[in-house]
Design a protein around this motif. Structure first.
Motif, PDB file in Angstrom:
ATOM      1  N   VAL A  81       7.999 -14.269 -32.066  1.00 50.75           N
ATOM      2  CA  VAL A  81       7.230 -15.081 -31.554  1.00 50.75           C
ATOM      3  C   VAL A  81       7.719 -16.354 -30.942  1.00 50.75           C
ATOM      4  N   LEU A  82       7.683 -16.672 -29.647  1.00 54.41           N
ATOM      5  CA  LEU A  82       8.056 -17.956 -29.164  1.00 54.41           C
ATOM      6  C   LEU A  82       7.286 -18.966 -29.596  1.00 54.41           C
ATOM      7  N   VAL A  83       8.050 -20.208 -29.971  1.00 56.52           N
ATOM      8  CA  VAL A  83       7.350 -21.370 -30.577  1.00 56.52           C
ATOM      9  C   VAL A  83       8.069 -22.659 -29.701  1.00 56.52           C
ATOM     10  N   ASP A  84       7.230 -23.437 -29.693  1.00 53.50           N
ATOM     11  CA  ASP A  84       7.686 -24.933 -29.088  1.00 53.50           C
ATOM     12  C   ASP A  84       8.065 -25.947 -29.981  1.00 53.50           C
ATOM     13  N   VAL A  85       8.999 -26.712 -29.871  1.00 51.47           N
ATOM     14  CA  VAL A  85       9.163 -27.975 -30.868  1.00 51.47           C
ATOM     15  C   VAL A  85       7.845 -28.711 -30.550  1.00 51.47           C
ATOM     16  N   THR A  86       7.760 -29.507 -31.427  1.00 49.04           N
ATOM     17  CA  THR A  86       6.477 -30.644 -31.413  1.00 49.04           C
ATOM     18  C   THR A  86       6.854 -31.946 -32.062  1.00 49.04           C
ATOM     19  N   ASP A  87       8.020 -31.824 -32.908  1.00 46.85           N
ATOM     20  CA  ASP A  87       8.685 -32.949 -33.375  1.00 46.85           C
ATOM     21  C   ASP A  87      10.110 -32.776 -33.761  1.00 46.85           C
ATOM     22  N   VAL A  88      10.767 -33.836 -33.791  1.00 49.27           N
ATOM     23  CA  VAL A  88      12.420 -33.717 -34.292  1.00 49.27           C
ATOM     24  C   VAL A  88      12.629 -34.991 -34.953  1.00 49.27           C
ATOM     25  N   ARG A  89      13.350 -34.733 -36.185  1.00 47.35           N
ATOM     26  CA  ARG A  89      13.826 -35.958 -37.051  1.00 47.35           C
ATOM     27  C   ARG A  89      15.144 -35.693 -37.425  1.00 47.35           C
ATOM     28  N   VAL A  90      16.135 -36.723 -37.305  1.00 47.46           N
ATOM     29  CA  VAL A  90      17.687 -36.301 -37.724  1.00 47.46           C
ATOM     30  C   VAL A  90      17.555 -36.583 -39.161  1.00 47.46           C
ATOM     31  N   LEU A  91      18.026 -35.768 -39.905  1.00 49.29           N
ATOM     32  CA  LEU A  91      18.076 -35.845 -41.300  1.00 49.29           C
ATOM     33  C   LEU A  91      19.528 -36.461 -41.953  1.00 49.29           C
ATOM     34  N   SER A  92      20.450 -35.919 -41.196  1.00 50.30           N
ATOM     35  CA  SER A  92      21.851 -36.508 -41.673  1.00 50.30           C
ATOM     36  C   SER A  92      22.735 -35.926 -40.317  1.00 50.30           C
ATOM     37  N   ARG A  93      23.947 -36.051 -40.490  1.00 49.88           N
ATOM     38  CA  ARG A  93      25.031 -35.886 -39.453  1.00 49.88           C
ATOM     39  C   ARG A  93      24.690 -34.566 -38.755  1.00 49.88           C
ATOM     40  N   TYR A  94      24.291 -34.495 -37.654  1.00 50.18           N
ATOM     41  CA  TYR A  94      23.897 -33.311 -36.866  1.00 50.18           C
ATOM     42  C   TYR A  94      22.903 -32.310 -37.317  1.00 50.18           C
ATOM     43  N   VAL A  95      22.137 -32.620 -38.562  1.00 43.29           N
ATOM     44  CA  VAL A  95      21.286 -31.746 -39.139  1.00 43.29           C
ATOM     45  C   VAL A  95      19.999 -32.528 -38.813  1.00 43.29           C
ATOM     46  N   THR A  96      18.912 -31.805 -38.181  1.00 45.36           N
ATOM     47  CA  THR A  96      17.769 -32.079 -37.680  1.00 45.36           C
ATOM     48  C   THR A  96      16.753 -31.259 -38.622  1.00 45.36           C
ATOM     49  N   GLU A  97      15.503 -31.902 -38.297  1.00 45.37           N
ATOM     50  CA  GLU A  97      14.444 -31.349 -39.020  1.00 45.37           C
ATOM     51  C   GLU A  97      13.225 -31.153 -37.818  1.00 45.37           C
ATOM     52  N   LEU A  98      13.105 -29.576 -37.585  1.00 40.57           N
ATOM     53  CA  LEU A  98      12.458 -29.601 -36.307  1.00 40.57           C
ATOM     54  C   LEU A  98      11.086 -28.900 -36.941  1.00 40.57           C
ATOM     55  N   THR A  99       9.863 -29.440 -36.153  1.00 43.63           N
ATOM     56  CA  THR A  99       8.702 -29.045 -36.450  1.00 43.63           C
ATOM     57  C   THR A  99       8.111 -28.190 -35.074  1.00 43.63           C
ATOM     58  N   PHE A 100       7.324 -26.842 -35.391  1.00 39.28           N
ATOM     59  CA  PHE A 100       7.265 -26.099 -34.060  1.00 39.28           C
ATOM     60  C   PHE A 100       5.724 -26.114 -34.208  1.00 39.28           C
TER      61      PHE A 100
END
Length: 98
Positions: A7-26
């Motif tokens: 199932v394709l999902v879109d990103v709705t939010d992004v947060r940088v947690l640490s060096r090049y590590v992101t938290e993505l909300t779909f």
């Protein structure tokens, strides 16, 4: 698992947690932590390894459902979630990932 089970999902939010590590909300409500460092290659993304503050300015392009960097480069849409069990999303597969 066949590709028709994704199932394709879109990103709705992004947060940088640490060096090049992101938290993505779909848009399906799932939230995943993804280390993007290995994907920062080539002329569009490689420079971000030398400019971490620029990486931290990552935003969501709500029209395309992708994440975008200050040079206009974005990970193309196509984030997908493998088949679901009990309504819970599986592992996120990023564009170009496996």
């Amino acid at each position: 698992m066949g590709t028709d089970e994704y199932v394709l999902v879109d990103v709705t939010d992004v947060r940088v947690l640490s060096r090049y590590v992101t938290e993505l909300t779909f848009d399906d409500g799932s939230v995943k932590v993804i280390d993007l460092e290995d994907w920062l290659t080539g002329s569009d993304f490689g420079w971000l390894l030398e400019d971490y503050p620029a990486f931290c300015e990552v935003t969501v392009d709500s029209e395309s459902g992708t994440i975008r960097f200050s040079n206009g480069a974005e990970f193309f849409s196509g984030w997908s979630v493998p088949g679901r069990q009990g309504g819970r999303p599986g592992q996120i597969v990023a564009p170009g990932g496996s």
